[in-house]
Design an enzyme around this catalytic site. Structure first.
Site, PDB file in Angstrom:
ATOM      1  N   ASP A   1      55.781  49.751  43.396  1.00 46.07           N
ATOM      2  CA  ASP A   1      55.326  49.355  44.730  1.00 46.07           C
ATOM      3  C   ASP A   1      55.242  47.848  44.953  1.00 46.07           C
ATOM      4  O   ASP A   1      54.501  47.387  45.813  1.00 46.07           O
ATOM      5  CB  ASP A   1      53.941  49.968  44.971  1.00 46.07           C
ATOM      6  CG  ASP A   1      52.946  49.585  43.883  1.00 46.07           C
ATOM      7  OD1 ASP A   1      53.194  48.586  43.172  1.00 46.07           O
ATOM      8  OD2 ASP A   1      51.922  50.278  43.745  1.00 46.07           O
TER       9      ASP A   1
ATOM     10  N   GLU B   1      58.425  56.308  39.725  1.00 44.14           N
ATOM     11  CA  GLU B   1      57.007  56.289  40.144  1.00 44.14           C
ATOM     12  C   GLU B   1      56.916  56.450  41.660  1.00 44.14           C
ATOM     13  O   GLU B   1      56.189  55.745  42.360  1.00 44.14           O
ATOM     14  CB  GLU B   1      56.300  55.014  39.670  1.00 44.14           C
ATOM     15  CG  GLU B   1      54.793  55.203  39.506  1.00 44.14           C
ATOM     16  CD  GLU B   1      54.111  53.970  38.943  1.00 44.14           C
ATOM     17  OE1 GLU B   1      54.056  53.839  37.705  1.00 44.14           O
ATOM     18  OE2 GLU B   1      53.623  53.138  39.725  1.00 44.14           O
TER      19      GLU B   1
ATOM     20  N   GLU C   1      50.977  46.957  48.631  1.00 42.72           N
ATOM     21  CA  GLU C   1      51.683  47.950  47.807  1.00 42.72           C
ATOM     22  C   GLU C   1      51.859  49.305  48.488  1.00 42.72           C
ATOM     23  O   GLU C   1      52.878  49.965  48.322  1.00 42.72           O
ATOM     24  CB  GLU C   1      50.977  48.118  46.461  1.00 42.72           C
ATOM     25  CG  GLU C   1      51.090  46.907  45.526  1.00 42.72           C
ATOM     26  CD  GLU C   1      50.106  45.783  45.844  1.00 42.72           C
ATOM     27  OE1 GLU C   1      49.242  45.966  46.731  1.00 42.72           O
ATOM     28  OE2 GLU C   1      50.211  44.705  45.213  1.00 42.72           O
TER      29      GLU C   1
ATOM     30  N   HIS D   1      43.409  41.310  39.797  1.00 44.58           N
ATOM     31  CA  HIS D   1      44.378  40.423  40.440  1.00 44.58           C
ATOM     32  C   HIS D   1      44.740  40.776  41.878  1.00 44.58           C
ATOM     33  O   HIS D   1      45.377  39.988  42.561  1.00 44.58           O
ATOM     34  CB  HIS D   1      45.685  40.398  39.631  1.00 44.58           C
ATOM     35  CG  HIS D   1      46.465  41.679  39.744  1.00 44.58           C
ATOM     36  ND1 HIS D   1      46.202  42.773  38.968  1.00 44.58           N
ATOM     37  CD2 HIS D   1      47.478  42.045  40.566  1.00 44.58           C
ATOM     38  CE1 HIS D   1      47.025  43.758  39.292  1.00 44.58           C
ATOM     39  NE2 HIS D   1      47.811  43.345  40.255  1.00 44.58           N
TER      40      HIS D   1
ATOM     41  N   ARG E   1      45.600  41.300  45.681  1.00 39.43           N
ATOM     42  CA  ARG E   1      45.457  40.366  46.814  1.00 39.43           C
ATOM     43  C   ARG E   1      44.224  40.694  47.654  1.00 39.43           C
ATOM     44  O   ARG E   1      43.507  39.793  48.079  1.00 39.43           O
ATOM     45  CB  ARG E   1      46.712  40.426  47.700  1.00 39.43           C
ATOM     46  CG  ARG E   1      47.825  39.539  47.178  1.00 39.43           C
ATOM     47  CD  ARG E   1      49.142  39.734  47.914  1.00 39.43           C
ATOM     48  NE  ARG E   1      50.199  39.170  47.078  1.00 39.43           N
ATOM     49  CZ  ARG E   1      50.873  38.055  47.334  1.00 39.43           C
ATOM     50  NH1 ARG E   1      50.639  37.373  48.434  1.00 39.43           N
ATOM     51  NH2 ARG E   1      51.797  37.619  46.499  1.00 39.43           N
TER      52      ARG E   1
ATOM     53  N   HIS F   1      45.175  36.742  35.006  1.00 40.10           N
ATOM     54  CA  HIS F   1      46.469  36.746  35.700  1.00 40.10           C
ATOM     55  C   HIS F   1      46.811  35.309  36.106  1.00 40.10           C
ATOM     56  O   HIS F   1      45.920  34.517  36.425  1.00 40.10           O
ATOM     57  CB  HIS F   1      46.305  37.640  36.930  1.00 40.10           C
ATOM     58  CG  HIS F   1      47.565  37.999  37.645  1.00 40.10           C
ATOM     59  ND1 HIS F   1      48.294  37.084  38.362  1.00 40.10           N
ATOM     60  CD2 HIS F   1      48.231  39.171  37.762  1.00 40.10           C
ATOM     61  CE1 HIS F   1      49.353  37.675  38.893  1.00 40.10           C
ATOM     62  NE2 HIS F   1      49.334  38.956  38.544  1.00 40.10           N
TER      63      HIS F   1
END
Ligand code: UD1
Ligand code: UDP
Length: 372
Positions: free
Chosen positions: A97, A119, A133, A207, A209, A240
């Protein structure tokens, strides 16, 4: 002429979960396999490629600091198109994604190249969670021709969107295939050896957003308070490389006793750290798939998940990003052995580690069908 399978990926999680497919494809000399790295991630992609000794055939080198979603999309479209024009693969495989995945699928569509989505079918049905995503995977599934659904639930999600059952293969998740390549009983690490055996290790990753800013700060403050209260708890946080994450992590958790901020770990290190930890705090997608297999309780730092299988298996609990809720749920797992034992039962809903074999068998069967 040999049939040609092209893989396109560019971030750490895609690389970890596409590597088993690349290895499996390379056993088939009758197939031409090409790997295009978008390098949406640079260092974090290279860590995976190095550990697995994978070399790209093309490298789009798109990463820049603080890249926007438009930067990633535009650069993938601009740079992948000419390669597709030249190579004309028979199928393009993408994973998951990320914006690399969505843009590569779109590029394939523009060039009328069939897309296989590894996936496929994960959903929260909330377009801003996770962002971007959820929309990336919906767009990718709309474009795709073949779906490799990790579980029966993801197959059902695809069927509800009227994707044809004949194009859906339930394969398991290649995350389990990858774990089988990495977890070792003789694993050693100097960091782990520094931490006294009496300490309970919390492994933290964060991590997303939508968590950057307030959510992340709340969680980091709760983690700091836990370590200050429980002297037998140590935290390992491989931070990250996103500047937004680096800034918050260093400001709130830097120079705190018993909190170890590290560079991103390579996948062998991370999987073995996870296997040796007491519990995991994460907003990662991939870590939610791995932890049930390792028998580690996971507090998921999000309000929704597209991975309900781990919640149903009892290993994952959604705790969001509010300070009180995060603190209370960590404390519960540290104080209450019964709750801990219930979550720590190893219940892997993601298959038997043979997903890559099934995916490659399905790809070959479909390519042979085109021949006929
Ligand atoms: C991306 C994916 C996300 C996935 C995550 C896995 C998108 C929009 N997001 O998010 O779905 O969960 O990867 O980690 O596709 N950076 C480096 N070096 C690296 C990697 C990143 O310096 O090796 C820095 C760069 O400044 C970059 C920033 O991190 O601009 C953000 O990277 P980006 O890929 O845009 O977002 P992620 O949060 O990594
Ligand atoms: N991972 C890693 N090193 C780290 C942190 C995570 O190798 O320091 C692995 C982890 O085992 C999982 C994958 O990276 O396989 C998850 O990647 P990430 O959390 O970046 O992305 P997501 O899965 O959320 O898209």
């Amino acid at each position: 002429m040999k049939k040609h399978v092209m893989l396109v990926f560019g971030t750490r999680p895609e690389a970890i979960k596409m590597a088993p497919i690349l290895f499996e494809l390379r056993k088939h000399s009758e197939i031409k396999t090409t790997f295009v790295a978008t390098s949406q991630h640079r260092e974090m992609l290279d860590q995976v490629l190095e550990v697995f000794d994978i070399h790209s055939d093309y490298d789009l080198q798109i990463m820049k600091d603080n890249q926007t979603l438009e930067d990633i999309t535009n650069n993938v479209l601009d740079k992948l198109g000419p390669i597709l024009n030249e190579e004309k693969p028979d199928i393009l495989l993408v994973h998951g994604d990320t914006t690399t995945t969505m843009a590569a699928s779109l590029s394939a569509f523009y060039h009328k190249i069939p897309v296989g989505h590894v996936e496929a079918g994960l959903r929260t049905w909330d377009k801003y969670s996770p962002y971007p995503e959820e929309m990336n995977r919906q767009i990718t599934d709309n474009i795709s021709d073949v779906y490799f659904a990790p579980t029966e639930q993801s197959r059902i999600n695809l069927l509800e969107e009227r994707h044809g059952d004949q194009n859906i293969y339930v394969t398991g998740n290649t995350a389990i295939d990858a774990l089988n390549l990495t977890v070792r009983s003789d694993f050693h690490s100097s960091l782990l050896e520094q931490i006294p055996a009496t300490q309970r290790i919390i492994l933290l990753t964060m991590h997303r957003r939508e968590n950057q800013g307030t959510g992340m700060r709340n969680v980091f403050k709760a983690v700091k308070a836990i370590v200050e209260h429980y002297s037998n708890v140590s935290v390992i946080f491989p931070v990250h490389l996103s500047p937004a994450v680096q800034k918050e992590a260093n400001e709130i958790l830097g120079a705190t006793p018993n909190i170890h901020l590290t560079e991103p770990l390579n996948v062998v290190e991370f999987h073995n750290f996870a296997a040796k930890s007491y519990l995991i705090l994460t907003d990662s997608g991939g870590v939610q798939e791995e932890a049930p297999s390792l028998g580690k309780p996971v507090l998921v730092l999000r309000d929704t998940t597209e991975r309900p299988e781990g919640v149903n298996a009892g290993t994952l609990k959604l705790v969001g990003t509010e300070y009180d809720n995060v603190y209370r749920n960590i404390a519960l797992l540290l104080n209450d052995d019964k709750t801990y034992a219930q979550m720590a039962a190893a219940n892997n809903p993601y298959g038997d580690g043979q997903a890559a074999q099934r995916i490659v068998a399905a790809v070959i069967e479909r390519l042979e069908r085109i021949n006929r």
